[in-house]
Scaffold this active site. Sequence first.
Site, PDB file in Angstrom:
ATOM      1  N   TYR A  39     -60.366  67.460-121.633  1.00 43.01           N
ATOM      2  CA  TYR A  39     -61.674  67.879-121.131  1.00 43.01           C
ATOM      3  C   TYR A  39     -62.374  68.801-122.132  1.00 43.01           C
ATOM      4  CZ  TYR A  39     -60.071  66.262-116.509  1.00 43.01           C
ATOM      5  OH  TYR A  39     -59.595  65.525-115.457  1.00 43.01           O
ATOM      6  N   LEU A  97     -65.517  62.094-104.507  1.00 37.02           N
ATOM      7  CA  LEU A  97     -66.803  61.709-103.922  1.00 37.02           C
ATOM      8  C   LEU A  97     -67.378  60.457-104.585  1.00 37.02           C
ATOM      9  CD1 LEU A  97     -68.329  65.294-103.645  1.00 37.02           C
ATOM     10  CD2 LEU A  97     -67.458  63.874-101.769  1.00 37.02           C
ATOM     11  N   ILE A 121     -60.530  67.352-105.514  1.00 36.93           N
ATOM     12  CA  ILE A 121     -60.966  68.350-106.502  1.00 36.93           C
ATOM     13  C   ILE A 121     -62.385  67.989-106.968  1.00 36.93           C
ATOM     14  CG2 ILE A 121     -58.762  69.270-107.291  1.00 36.93           C
ATOM     15  CD1 ILE A 121     -58.766  67.135-109.508  1.00 36.93           C
ATOM     16  N   LYS A 134     -65.995  68.150-108.500  1.00 38.42           N
ATOM     17  CA  LYS A 134     -66.583  68.931-109.595  1.00 38.42           C
ATOM     18  C   LYS A 134     -67.978  69.379-109.202  1.00 38.42           C
ATOM     19  CE  LYS A 134     -69.557  68.919-113.300  1.00 38.42           C
ATOM     20  NZ  LYS A 134     -70.980  68.508-113.347  1.00 38.42           N
ATOM     21  N   SER A 135     -68.265  70.662-109.370  1.00 35.61           N
ATOM     22  CA  SER A 135     -69.628  71.154-109.240  1.00 35.61           C
ATOM     23  C   SER A 135     -69.748  72.492-109.949  1.00 35.61           C
ATOM     24  CB  SER A 135     -70.043  71.318-107.778  1.00 35.61           C
ATOM     25  OG  SER A 135     -71.373  71.817-107.708  1.00 35.61           O
ATOM     26  N   ARG A 191     -73.551  74.011-103.934  1.00 33.54           N
ATOM     27  CA  ARG A 191     -72.743  72.792-103.757  1.00 33.54           C
ATOM     28  C   ARG A 191     -71.266  73.140-103.696  1.00 33.54           C
ATOM     29  NH1 ARG A 191     -73.679  67.483-105.007  1.00 33.54           N
ATOM     30  NH2 ARG A 191     -75.747  67.967-104.193  1.00 33.54           N
ATOM     31  N   ASN A 245     -68.894  72.146-100.595  1.00 29.49           N
ATOM     32  CA  ASN A 245     -67.674  71.364-100.813  1.00 29.49           C
ATOM     33  C   ASN A 245     -66.443  72.061-100.247  1.00 29.49           C
ATOM     34  OD1 ASN A 245     -69.110  69.374-102.128  1.00 29.49           O
ATOM     35  ND2 ASN A 245     -68.535  70.034-104.183  1.00 29.49           N
TER      36      ASN A 245
END
Length: 276
Positions: free
Chosen positions: A51, A191, A230, A232-233, A238, A242
Site C-alpha cells: 500500500y 462495500l 475493514i 476504507k474512508s 463516513r 461505518n
Amino acid sequence: MISIPAHTLNDGTRFPAIGLGTWPMDDAEAERAVAEALRLGYRLVDSATNYGNEAGVGLGVTRSGVPREDVVVTTKLPGRHHGYEETLASFEESRRRLGLEYVDLYLIHWPLPRVDKYVDSWRAMIKLREDGLVRSIGVSNFTAEHIERLEKETGVLPAVNQVELHPFFPQEELRAFHAAKGVLTESWSPLAPGSGLSDDPVVAGIAEAHGVTPGQVVLRWHTQLGAVPIPKSADPERQRANLDVFGFELDPAQLAAVSDRAHGRRGGDPEVHEEF
C-alpha cells in the site's frame, strides 16, 4: 465514542469486530485518517507493504493519543518477499516504516501458488510470533486448500484469512471452512465500491426500514455473519457512520436477502493472481 465488540482469535488474542482499511491512501492521508478513526473509536487498522502507507499508518497510531496496546495494527508481506529469510527481512522493513515495536497481525498478502514459497514464509511468521515481534499471524486471499496445506506442513493454522467478501460475493463455502477450523474471516472491499451495491433496491429498502444508510446495512451484514469488515474512508463523518453499525440488527429474512445479491468476485482469483 462508539464502543466496538471484539472476537477472540484462535491464538487467544482479542480482535475488533470492525476496522479501518487504508488502501489506496498515501502516507499523509493515512496519517490523518488513522488518527481521526482511532479518536472516533476504531481499534483495528489495516495496511500492507504494497500500500506504500505504513509510515503514515504508524504516525497516525502514534499521534492519535490512543494507547498503543489498545490498537490492532495489521500489515502484509508482499509477493516479492516470499521465502523464509526474505519474510524475516521484509517484516523488519515494515516494522521500521511503521515505527512500532511490534505488529499485532501480520498476513501473507497473496499465496502465489506458482511461486510456491508461502509455506516457507509461514514458517518465518511462526518464528516472528514466537519471538514476540508479532501478536497474531494470518493470511490474505488464501483458499481452503492453501490453509489446509499450512496446517498439514506446520501444524499452525492462521488466526485470520482476509478475503474479498461483500453481498455480491458472500463466500459461503470459505466462511464455513473458516468456522470449522476456527479461522476468523476478515472482509476486504466490504462495500464493493464502484459496484452499485449502495443503490441496490433490496439493500436500500432494508436501510429505509432501519433508518440507516445502505452502507451501514452492508457492514452490519458482515458483522452478523461473523466476518470483520475493514471499510476504507478518510472522511470523519463516513468513518463514524461505518463504525455505527451495532445499534440495529438485521432479521433472518433481511440477512438472507442481502446474501442473495451474489453474482461473483470482483478481484483476483487466488489460484492464479500474482501481486509482487
